[in-house]
Design an enzyme around this catalytic site. Structure first.
Site, PDB file in Angstrom:
ATOM      1  N   ASN A 202       1.464   3.687   1.567  1.00 51.91           N
ATOM      2  CA  ASN A 202       2.216   4.274   2.989  1.00 51.91           C
ATOM      3  C   ASN A 202       3.384   3.273   3.405  1.00 51.91           C
ATOM      4  O   ASN A 202       4.100   3.358   4.326  1.00 51.91           O
ATOM      5  CB  ASN A 202       1.172   4.429   4.148  1.00 51.91           C
ATOM      6  CG  ASN A 202       0.812   3.032   4.934  1.00 51.91           C
ATOM      7  OD1 ASN A 202       0.928   2.224   4.137  1.00 51.91           O
ATOM      8  ND2 ASN A 202       0.475   3.150   6.004  1.00 51.91           N
ATOM      9  N   LYS A 203       3.342   2.162   2.680  1.00 54.32           N
ATOM     10  CA  LYS A 203       4.712   1.287   3.176  1.00 54.32           C
ATOM     11  C   LYS A 203       5.993   1.695   2.405  1.00 54.32           C
ATOM     12  O   LYS A 203       5.892   2.490   1.781  1.00 54.32           O
ATOM     13  CB  LYS A 203       4.417  -0.132   2.588  1.00 54.32           C
ATOM     14  CG  LYS A 203       2.726  -0.762   2.942  1.00 54.32           C
ATOM     15  CD  LYS A 203       2.723  -1.367   4.375  1.00 54.32           C
ATOM     16  CE  LYS A 203       1.466  -1.336   4.701  1.00 54.32           C
ATOM     17  NZ  LYS A 203       0.857  -2.471   5.508  1.00 54.32           N
ATOM     18  N   GLN A 204       6.948   0.973   3.088  1.00 52.07           N
ATOM     19  CA  GLN A 204       8.335   1.428   2.605  1.00 52.07           C
ATOM     20  C   GLN A 204       8.388   1.509   1.177  1.00 52.07           C
ATOM     21  O   GLN A 204       9.279   2.308   0.412  1.00 52.07           O
ATOM     22  CB  GLN A 204       9.325   0.248   3.216  1.00 52.07           C
ATOM     23  CG  GLN A 204       9.576   0.676   4.572  1.00 52.07           C
ATOM     24  CD  GLN A 204       8.551  -0.383   5.421  1.00 52.07           C
ATOM     25  OE1 GLN A 204       7.558  -0.756   4.999  1.00 52.07           O
ATOM     26  NE2 GLN A 204       9.280  -0.915   6.690  1.00 52.07           N
TER      27      GLN A 204
ATOM     28  N   TYR B  83       0.946  -1.043  -0.149  1.00 50.80           N
ATOM     29  CA  TYR B  83       0.211   0.014   0.132  1.00 50.80           C
ATOM     30  C   TYR B  83       0.805   1.338   0.035  1.00 50.80           C
ATOM     31  O   TYR B  83       2.033   1.134   0.436  1.00 50.80           O
ATOM     32  CB  TYR B  83      -1.001   0.146   1.275  1.00 50.80           C
ATOM     33  CG  TYR B  83      -1.959   0.956   1.325  1.00 50.80           C
ATOM     34  CD1 TYR B  83      -3.083   0.843   0.419  1.00 50.80           C
ATOM     35  CD2 TYR B  83      -1.797   2.127   2.074  1.00 50.80           C
ATOM     36  CE1 TYR B  83      -4.002   1.936   0.449  1.00 50.80           C
ATOM     37  CE2 TYR B  83      -2.704   3.040   2.226  1.00 50.80           C
ATOM     38  CZ  TYR B  83      -3.844   3.031   1.371  1.00 50.80           C
ATOM     39  OH  TYR B  83      -4.690   3.957   1.548  1.00 50.80           O
TER      40      TYR B  83
END
Ligand SMILES: *Cc1c(COP(=O)(O)O)cnc(C)c1O
Length: 374
Positions: free
Chosen positions: A179-181, A177
């Protein structure tokens, strides 16, 4: 305005996605295979099965392990909701264990006490990219012959004794998603060394087809949990820069640690990190002295254009989990973390001057209002 999170997209990502668009091959193609090969390398596993999200990856693992009604899966109530929901999807029961006092991850000592004849798996979450106590957990699990699944959705690239998370149990998951790294827009993956789990989850994600048979032959009831080529292309470009992305995030976390240290009403993340673990920074969550102080500060930050979010709310206290009979006081350490934790803006390209802006608002507020609320 400083956002809570922000994907890091370069021309390289745009080029690779555009190349897929020009190729006429938008799903079930070569870029997904490339993405899977890269992911298996990152997790140190033999197999990687790309799917539509981290949540669907977890659901497929429940199915592949044959977990169903009457079964129990031990997990943490301090996580993103899908690590518990996947257990409900298959009609099994999440059995929660509280987190380590002052930390973010499941308490291994609490796990042993919750094991029954119905326990079919232990689902460990590496919360915020901090590796959980896998050595202890794997030891307890093997004493009881119970498989361990790693929800490594927040921890890509994190390591314990040099070994990547996502490859330590029978299977692991990562998620992408925005917002992940690293991101694929939406997407996830299952990592495993077990050829049976790899093949079964690949079939289940693709309408129950088997990989070497005809397209319209469905060997079992499956789902459409496939990733597409556009997302895989974005993911490949992101993975090529994984080391640089993780290093940049670690630098940003270091700036926060420096700017906010020695604040008496504030606890910084990560003091429990041991020398043999390597964090993959997902979010930057601080804890305040009290719930009231957290609420006041969150409002002040928002008013000043700094996005922030209470992290995580306790899963067992979410409205539909309460209907199973959970209540306040069930998992005190989780509730303490949920009541006092706040995620501050955190992303790969965050600058030191943004950090200083956030820190200045926090410090000014703490020094003016902090002492009054005691
Ligand atoms: C992000 C995340 C997932 C999966 O999320 P999707 O949005 O479905 O990709 C699962 N578990 C945890 C702990 C997560 O943070």
């Amino acid at each position: 305005m400083i956002p809570l999170s922000k994907p890091d997209i370069t021309e390289r990502e745009i080029e690779r996605v555009t190349a897929v668009l020009r190729s006429d091959h938008l799903s079930c193609g070569p870029v997904i295979r490339e993405f899977e090969t890269k992911l298996a390398t990152v997790a140190g596993t033999r197999y990687a099965v790309a799917v539509s999200s981290g949540t669907t990856a977890l659901h497929l693992l429940m199915l592949a392990l044959g977990i169903g009604p009457g079964d129990e899966v031990i997990t943490t109530p301090y996580s993103f909701i899908s690590s518990a929901n996947c257990i409900l999807y298959v009609g099994a029961k999440p059995v929660f264990c509280d987190i380590v006092p002052g930390g973010f991850n499941i308490d291994p000592q609490a796990i042993a006490a919750k094991i029954t004849s119905k326990t079919k798996a232990i689902l460990v979450v590496h919360v915020f990219g901090f590796p959980a106590a896998m050595d202890e957990i794997l030891k307890i699990a093997s004493e009881h012959g119970i498989p361990v699944i790693e929800d490594a959705c927040e921890a890509i690239g994190a390591r314990i004794d040099g070994k990547p998370v996502g490859g330590l149990g029978v299977a692991g998951t990562f998620a992408f998603y925005p917002n992940k790294q690293i991101t694929t827009g939406e997407g996830g993956v299952i990592t495993t060394n077990d050829p049976y789990i790899a093949e079964l989850t690949r079939s289940l994600a693709n309408q129950g087809r088997s990989h070497d048979r005809q397209w319209l032959l469905h060997e079992r009831m499956g789902y459409n949990y496939r990733l597409n080529e556009l997302s895989a292309a974005l993911g490949c470009a992101q993975l090529e820069r994984l080391e640089a992305i993780l290093a940049a995030r670690s630098r940003v976390a270091g700036w926060y640690q420096e700017a906010l240290r020695d604040e008496p009403l504030l606890t910084l993340p990560n003091p429990l990190e041991s020398p043999n673990t390597q964090t993959s920074w997902f979010v930057y969550v601080v804890r305040f002295h009290s719930h009231r102080l957290r609420e006041m500060i969150a409002e002040e930050l928002q008013n000043q254009g700094v996005e922030c979010r209470p992290y995580f709310p306790a899963i067992h206290l979410q409205p539909f989990y309460r209907s199973f009979g959970y209540a306040e006081g069930d998992f005190p350490e989780t509730e303490k973390a949920a009541d006092t934790g706040l995620a501050l803006p955190f992303f790969t390209r965050m600058t030191q001057s943004m950090i200083n802006t956030v820190a200045a608002i926090l410090k000014k507020f703490l020094h003016a209002k902090g002492p009054q609320q005691d």
